[in-house]
Design a protein around this motif. Structure first.
Motif, short mmCIF file in Angstrom:
data_model
loop_
_atom_site.label_atom_id
_atom_site.label_comp_id
_atom_site.label_asym_id
_atom_site.label_seq_id
_atom_site.Cartn_x
_atom_site.Cartn_y
_atom_site.Cartn_z
N GLY A 76 0.79 -1.23 0.00
CA GLY A 76 0.00 0.00 0.00
C GLY A 76 0.82 1.27 0.00
O GLY A 76 0.26 2.36 -0.19
N LYS A 77 2.14 1.16 0.21
CA LYS A 77 2.94 2.38 0.25
C LYS A 77 2.89 3.12 -1.07
O LYS A 77 2.90 4.36 -1.10
CB LYS A 77 4.39 2.08 0.60
N ALA A 78 2.84 2.40 -2.19
CA ALA A 78 2.77 3.06 -3.50
C ALA A 78 1.54 3.94 -3.60
O ALA A 78 1.59 5.06 -4.13
CB ALA A 78 2.77 2.01 -4.61
N VAL A 79 0.42 3.45 -3.08
CA VAL A 79 -0.82 4.25 -3.09
C VAL A 79 -0.67 5.46 -2.18
O VAL A 79 -1.04 6.59 -2.56
CB VAL A 79 -2.01 3.39 -2.64
N PHE A 80 -0.10 5.25 -0.99
CA PHE A 80 0.10 6.37 -0.07
C PHE A 80 1.00 7.43 -0.71
O PHE A 80 0.70 8.63 -0.66
CB PHE A 80 0.74 5.88 1.23
N SER A 81 2.10 7.00 -1.29
CA SER A 81 3.07 7.95 -1.85
C SER A 81 2.48 8.72 -3.02
O SER A 81 2.62 9.95 -3.12
CB SER A 81 4.33 7.20 -2.29
N ASN A 82 1.82 8.01 -3.93
CA ASN A 82 1.26 8.67 -5.10
C ASN A 82 0.14 9.63 -4.71
O ASN A 82 0.05 10.75 -5.24
CB ASN A 82 0.72 7.62 -6.08
N THR A 83 -0.69 9.23 -3.77
CA THR A 83 -1.79 10.10 -3.34
C THR A 83 -1.28 11.32 -2.62
O THR A 83 -1.74 12.45 -2.86
CB THR A 83 -2.77 9.32 -2.44
N THR A 84 -0.29 11.13 -1.73
CA THR A 84 0.29 12.28 -1.03
C THR A 84 0.93 13.24 -2.01
O THR A 84 0.71 14.46 -1.94
CB THR A 84 1.34 11.79 -0.01
N THR A 85 1.73 12.72 -2.94
CA THR A 85 2.36 13.57 -3.95
C THR A 85 1.32 14.35 -4.73
O THR A 85 1.46 15.57 -4.95
CB THR A 85 3.22 12.72 -4.90
N SER A 86 0.27 13.68 -5.17
CA SER A 86 -0.76 14.35 -5.97
C SER A 86 -1.46 15.42 -5.16
O SER A 86 -1.72 16.53 -5.66
CB SER A 86 -1.78 13.31 -6.47
N VAL A 88 -0.24 17.12 -2.61
CA VAL A 88 0.70 18.22 -2.39
C VAL A 88 0.86 19.06 -3.65
O VAL A 88 0.79 20.30 -3.60
CB VAL A 88 2.06 17.68 -1.91
N PHE A 89 1.06 18.41 -4.78
CA PHE A 89 1.29 19.16 -6.01
C PHE A 89 0.04 19.92 -6.46
O PHE A 89 0.14 21.00 -7.03
CB PHE A 89 1.78 18.24 -7.12
N PRO A 98 5.43 26.63 -10.05
CA PRO A 98 5.64 25.85 -11.27
C PRO A 98 6.03 24.40 -10.96
O PRO A 98 7.16 24.13 -10.58
CB PRO A 98 6.76 26.59 -12.00
N VAL A 99 5.10 23.49 -11.12
CA VAL A 99 5.35 22.08 -10.86
C VAL A 99 5.21 21.29 -12.16
O VAL A 99 4.43 21.65 -13.04
CB VAL A 99 4.39 21.52 -9.79
N VAL A 255 8.83 13.84 -6.87
CA VAL A 255 7.69 13.65 -5.98
C VAL A 255 7.92 14.39 -4.66
O VAL A 255 9.05 14.72 -4.31
CB VAL A 255 7.44 12.15 -5.67
N ILE A 256 6.83 14.67 -3.96
CA ILE A 256 6.90 15.10 -2.56
C ILE A 256 5.91 14.22 -1.81
O ILE A 256 4.70 14.34 -1.97
CB ILE A 256 6.55 16.58 -2.39
N ASP A 257 6.45 13.30 -1.02
CA ASP A 257 5.60 12.39 -0.26
C ASP A 257 6.16 12.26 1.16
O ASP A 257 6.96 13.09 1.59
CB ASP A 257 5.49 11.03 -0.97
N ASN A 258 5.75 11.23 1.88
CA ASN A 258 6.16 11.12 3.27
C ASN A 258 7.62 10.71 3.43
O ASN A 258 8.12 10.67 4.56
CB ASN A 258 5.25 10.13 4.02
#
Length: 452
Positions: A76-86, A88-89, A98-99, A255-258
């Motif tokens: 599930g980390k992939a889901v957490f990381s992608n969702t957090t990044t999205s 944040v951006f 500018p992202v 990316v910007i995630d946890n």
């Protein structure tokens, strides 16, 4: 909105519709064909799409620390990381930063502009944590930096940079005498001499790009700092990467995630640091899930400044100049009302009640010549802050008393200078507005000094 540089790509023919970003009017971004894997790191994969200027970035369930020495898989980390990044951006895009991020297309993937990455890891710090304490062991954990510290680390692999052998990957860089001095990132800085000096280094001939990176990094941190403060969390440092897109524009990329920050709740880490410190994987997973959920609430508020004058002769140019200086009109509503509360009391009271009802998060500035009873009158009718500015106090100083000696339950504030009054109004709104906070705080940062 799609940035203007993207709109220039003839091949893409992109437009933004109600259902998302489309190609040639009928093909959604999530249906872009991923031609081939072009890069894979420890925590993500990057795929080329059928359009050369775009890539798909896919998060993985991998979690690593210590340059890969520690490695686990968390379902599930992939889901957490992608969702957090999205999440944040999306917030940063709303703040006009500018992202490269375009759109989340699945639980684990998002579309991004393809960038030529600049081989620096940029770290910005509000407090001393992690490797900074190793370089400055005389400081205590949590030492506060009133002025943000920005550090650059050279991104390398296999202890090699071009033809230069390195003692350690990802060394700290100190730019000095038109060269890049490399230091061990995990050793006291005062015990070191640079182990290498690069006469040629990325962006050496582009000092303005360095300035732009510093400016964007500062804005990014300040936006996220305030956003986390609003939900009782403390952002203490953040790492980010930058790249140049197909038309030569600098973008916040990757990316910007946890994994990207240190984030504290009641003094305890809720980010990747708990994994570095040996927490069990179940606890790590729960913290990542928590952070993902919290970022789903990231948003900008609807706010307004009401600039109220009694007549057209009350010139508000000084207020408008300050609003323009901070580009506040792009961040919140700015409404100018012309109405004498003495001559049209019923219309005035109906107008202010309506305005505050429509946008409750408001600040009122009143600017009136002669008798300035407007501010106290309005402050008794609404529950939002009212700041009054006596227009002719220099010629008629006795007029100030109508703003200072007020009846009970009329909590009006008085500021003599229109510019200061406007800044005060912006600061009140910035308490709840990450974008506005970043605008104001970034100007203040330059006046501060750190004690190290």
């Amino acid at each position: 909105m799609i940035s203007s540089d993207l709109a220039n790509f003839a091949e893409a023919k992109l437009r933004l519709g109600l259902e998302g970003i489309f190609i040639n009017k009928d093909k959604k971004m999530e249906n872009l064909y991923e031609n081939n894997l072009i890069a894979e790191g420890k925590t993500k994969r990057i795929y080329q799409t059928e359009i050369p200027e775009y890539v798909v970035i896919e998060s993985k369930d991998d979690l690593t620390a210590g340059d890969g020495a520690k490695h686990d898989i968390i379902k599930g980390k992939a889901v957490f990381s992608n969702t957090t990044t999205s999440n944040v951006f999306r917030l940063l895009k709303k703040c006009d930063i500018p992202v490269a991020f375009i759109e989340k297309i699945s639980e684990t993937k998002f579309i991004s502009e393809k960038c030529t990455m600049i081989p620096y890891e940029v770290v910005i710090r509000r407090e001393a944590h992690g490797s900074f304490l190793k370089r400055r062991p005389e400081l205590k954990r949590g030492h506060l930096f009133p002025r943000l510290i920005i550090e650059f680390f050279l991104k390398t692999s296999n202890k090699k940079w071009q033809d230069v052998d390195l003692l350690k990957d990802d060394p700290l860089i100190i730019f000095q005498d038109n060269s890049a001095h490399l230091y061990l990132p995990d050793q006291p800085i005062y015990q070191q001499n640079p182990f290498a000096m690069l006469e040629s280094f990325p962006l050496k001939e582009s000092p303005k790009v360095f300035e732009e990176i510093n400016e964007i990094a500062t804005q990014v941190f300040l936006v996220l700092e305030k956003q986390w403060q609003l939900i009782d969390k403390k952002l203490v440092d953040l790492k980010m990467e930058f790249g140049i897109n197909a038309v030569g524009t600098l973008k916040l990329a990757d990316v910007i995630d946890n994994d990207s920050w240190r984030l504290l709740e009641n003094g305890k880490y809720i980010d990747k640091q708990i994994y570095r410190d040996g927490a069990n994987l179940e606890t790590v997973s729960l913290m990542y899930q928590l952070v993902t959920t919290l970022t789903g609430n990231f948003k900008l508020p609807q706010q307004q400044i009401i600039l109220w004058r009694a007549s057209e002769s009350d010139d508000v140019i000084l207020f408008q100049e300050t609003i323009d200086l901070y580009k506040a009109q792009e961040i919140c509503e700015v409404k100018i009302i012309t109405c004498s509360i003495h001559k049209e009391p019923m219309r005035g009271l109906q107008e202010i009640i309506k305005l505050v009802q429509e946008i409750p998060d408001s600040v009122i500035l009143t600017f009136v010549g002669r008798s300035n009873g407007l501010g106290p009158t309005l402050s008794a009718q609404v529950t939002v802050p009212v700041i009054t500015i006596p227009a002719n106090y220099k010629d008629f100083p006795e007029d100030i008393w109508s703003s200072l000696r007020t009846p009970s339950d009329t909590p009006v504030m008085t500021v003599l200078d229109p510019k200061n009054a406007t800044i005060a109004a912006l600061q009140i709104l910035a308490m709840r507005n990450p974008r506005l906070y970043a605008k104001l705080r970034s100007k203040q940062e330059n006046h501060f000094y750190n004690i190290l």
